[in-house]
Design an enzyme around this catalytic site. Structure first.
Site, short mmCIF file in Angstrom:
data_model
loop_
_atom_site.label_atom_id
_atom_site.label_comp_id
_atom_site.label_asym_id
_atom_site.label_seq_id
_atom_site.Cartn_x
_atom_site.Cartn_y
_atom_site.Cartn_z
CE LYS A 1 -1.87 2.84 2.73
NZ LYS A 1 -1.75 4.06 1.89
N GLY B 1 6.54 4.75 8.53
CA GLY B 1 5.67 5.91 8.67
C GLY B 1 5.78 6.49 10.05
CD GLU C 1 13.14 0.58 9.63
OE1 GLU C 1 13.55 1.51 10.34
OE2 GLU C 1 13.74 -0.50 9.48
CB CYS D 1 12.56 8.85 9.32
SG CYS D 1 13.42 7.79 8.16
CD GLU E 1 9.64 12.29 12.31
OE1 GLU E 1 8.52 11.75 12.40
OE2 GLU E 1 10.63 11.73 11.82
#
Ligand code: NAD
Length: 499
Positions: free
Chosen positions: A177, A230, A252, A286, A387
């Site tokens: 996806k 994500g 992750e 990230c 973040e």
């Protein structure tokens, strides 16, 4: 004519009632339309994947042939590097400086590497003789079943190949996806697997919204493993969803990378490195180095240099080779960044560079935020803990090496970190940092032969590296009796042999 991308289920390209309009975040021009999948398409894709897995065509294909097919796809990707890099820059705004080398080049290299380790992988090994039973033992490593791969928009191709490379190498079936903002390169990859002759149903692609499509896939009872890249919030929800069936999970997730400049560092190099660590991929990485830790006694000198060098960063057209920082993926994400910077100022941070949405020529369309440096940041501020996912560097000061390590590790995340300084000193600090990747005198060094992943809330498991395939197999111990007679068997200890 605009390109159109369909869903890919059971080897067929399927259009749906509704399309996503994928628009460049720099110009808002239409880049492509993409079929929008719904939960019913997830069901069909999982069922196709399960059917193919049960038939066994792919899992029973010898590993060498599986590796060859993956290698062919790697070569096709590499041959299309320039075209795909430009497409990626148009789709998600990542600069052309890095979409070629990082997004496409590294993805092709990653697939090449997986193909290479597939051939040498210990699919079946004989262990030592088992005494006193006696028996012989085999360890068989077999595919898990249907793997769900869910990927984000910031580096879509690499985060996809990290999953489907080893998953397919091991003989699993996959339902992928892609993110609804940037699905094109993952679908281009599926086209290459299709062209290379991957049997129908082994790889399926359903582009759809995170909710409900991603959530439905992650929780589907037919899925035996979820590999996700994500946000940490969604990663946690996937882990919770997986508890009921003890589904395998690789995560992750986010990061808040600490980048430490030591007082014996080459300061000019470290300053450029700090800007690269934070601003590459428009700060939408990230593993970005978002918390820069500098010695308090060198603060003014380093901040002056950061501002001077930061001012030279060119914000603009991601397709222009001179551009350092491109647009933000969406208005929503830009607004989040604006809010983070506003909040940081309210908490006491000082905007030393940038800090605003640019205006004027080149910025009337699309979503933009200036390369920004915030000083006077302390580690308890929201800007230092959460973040941001944009071109915003925060600068903190430390008083001693121990203090630097303490600040660096004082975070829920643990993905990346870095140290600039004389190598032995930097290496000693690197060993003390709680992060999956620590870069000494560089940053963003990602290589197929080395693992990528995080400590703490940055993730679970690793992608890439020599053990990449381990995440996609179940290990089975098979014992073969060698006793030669019932009197010697282990169960004779409790059951008398028949007389
Ligand atoms: P996100 O978690 O919102 O979306 C990622 C993917 O998950 C998308 O495909 C999305 O559609 C899907 N999704 C959303 N909600 C879902 C749900 N409830 N169930 C299942 N799937 C769902 O992430 P984002 O904010 O769009 O992407 C950026 C994040 O990705 C950042 O936090 C970044 O740090 C992280 N990231 C991590 C790595 C890594 O390797 N650690 C790499 C790239 C990005």
């Amino acid at each position: 004519m605009t390109n159109h991308y369909s869903l890919y289920i059971d080897g067929k390209w399927i259009d749906t009632d509704e399309n996503y309009q994928i628009r460049s975040p720099a110009t808002e021009e239409l880049v492509a339309t993409v079929s929008k999948g719904e939960v019913g398409h997830v069901d069909a894709a999982v069922s196709a994947a399960q059917g193919t897995f049960d038939e066994g065509t792919w899992r029973n294909t010898p590993p060498k042939e599986r590796a060859e097919l993956i290698k062919t796809v790697a070569e096709r990707l590499a041959a299309r590097t320039d075209e795909l890099a430009a497409l990626q820059s148009r789709e998600n705004g990542a600069t052309i400086r890095i979409t070629g080398a990082l997004h496409v080049g590294l993805s092709a290299a990653q697939l090449q590497y997986v193909a290479a380790i597939t051939e040498g992988y210990p699919w079946e090994t004989e262990g030592p003789a088992i005494e006193p039973v006696p028996a012989n033992g085999l360890v068989v490593r077999q595919p898990i079943g249907v793997v769900a791969a869910i990927v984000p928009w910031n580096i879509p191709l690499l985060t996809t190949v990290w999953k489907i490379g080893p998953a397919l190498a091991a003989g699993n079936s996959v339902v992928l996806k892609p993110d609804e903002h940037a699905p094109i390169l993952p679908i281009e990859l599926a086209r290459e697997f299709d062209a290379a002759g991957l049997p129908p149903g082994v790889l399926n692609v359903v582009t759809g919204d995170g909710e409900p499509v991603g959530a439905h896939l992650a929780g589907h009872p037919g899925v035996r493993k979820v590999a996700f890249t994500g946000s940490t919030a969604v990663g946690k929800s996937i882990l919770r969803q997986s508890a009921d069936t003890i589904r395998r999970v690789t995560l992750e997730l986010g990061g808040k990378g600490a980048n430490i400049i030591l007082d014996d560092a080459d300061i000019d190099m470290a300053v450029d490195g700090a800007l690269f660590a934070c601003m590459a991929n428009n700060g939408e990485a990230c593993e970005a180095g978002t918390r820069l830790l500098i010695p308090a006694e060198r603060r003014d000198e380093i901040v002056d240099k950061l501002i001077a060098r930061g001012s030279t960063l060119r914000l603009g057209d991601p397709l222009h080779p001179a551009t350092h920082v491109g647009p933000i993926i969406s208005a929503h994400q830009r607004d989040r960044i604006v809010e983070y910077v506003r909040n940081a100022a309210a908490e006491g941070a000082t905007v030393a560079l940038g800090g605003s949405v640019p205006t004027g020529s080149g910025f009337d369309k699309g979503y933009w935020f200036e390369p920004t440096i915030l000083v006077d940041v302390t580690n308890d501020m929201r800007i230092a803990r959460e973040e941001v996912f944009g071109p915003v560097l925060t600068v903190l000061t430390y008083n001693s090496e121990d203090h630097a390590v303490q600040i660096a590790n004082d975070t829920n995340y643990g993905l990346s970190a870095g140290v600039w300084g004389s190598e032995q000193r930097a290496l000693a600090i690197a060993r003390r940092l709680d992060a999956g990747m620590v870069w000494v005198n560089n940053w963003h060094v990602i290589h197929p032969a080395y693992p990528f992943g995080g400590f703490k809330e940055s993730g679970l498991g690793r992608e890439g590296g020599p053990d990449a395939i381990d995440e996609y197999v179940e290990e089975k111990f098979i014992s073969l009796d060698r006793s030669g007679g019932i009197e010697n068997k282990a169960f004779a200890i409790v059951i008398d042999p028949a007389t």
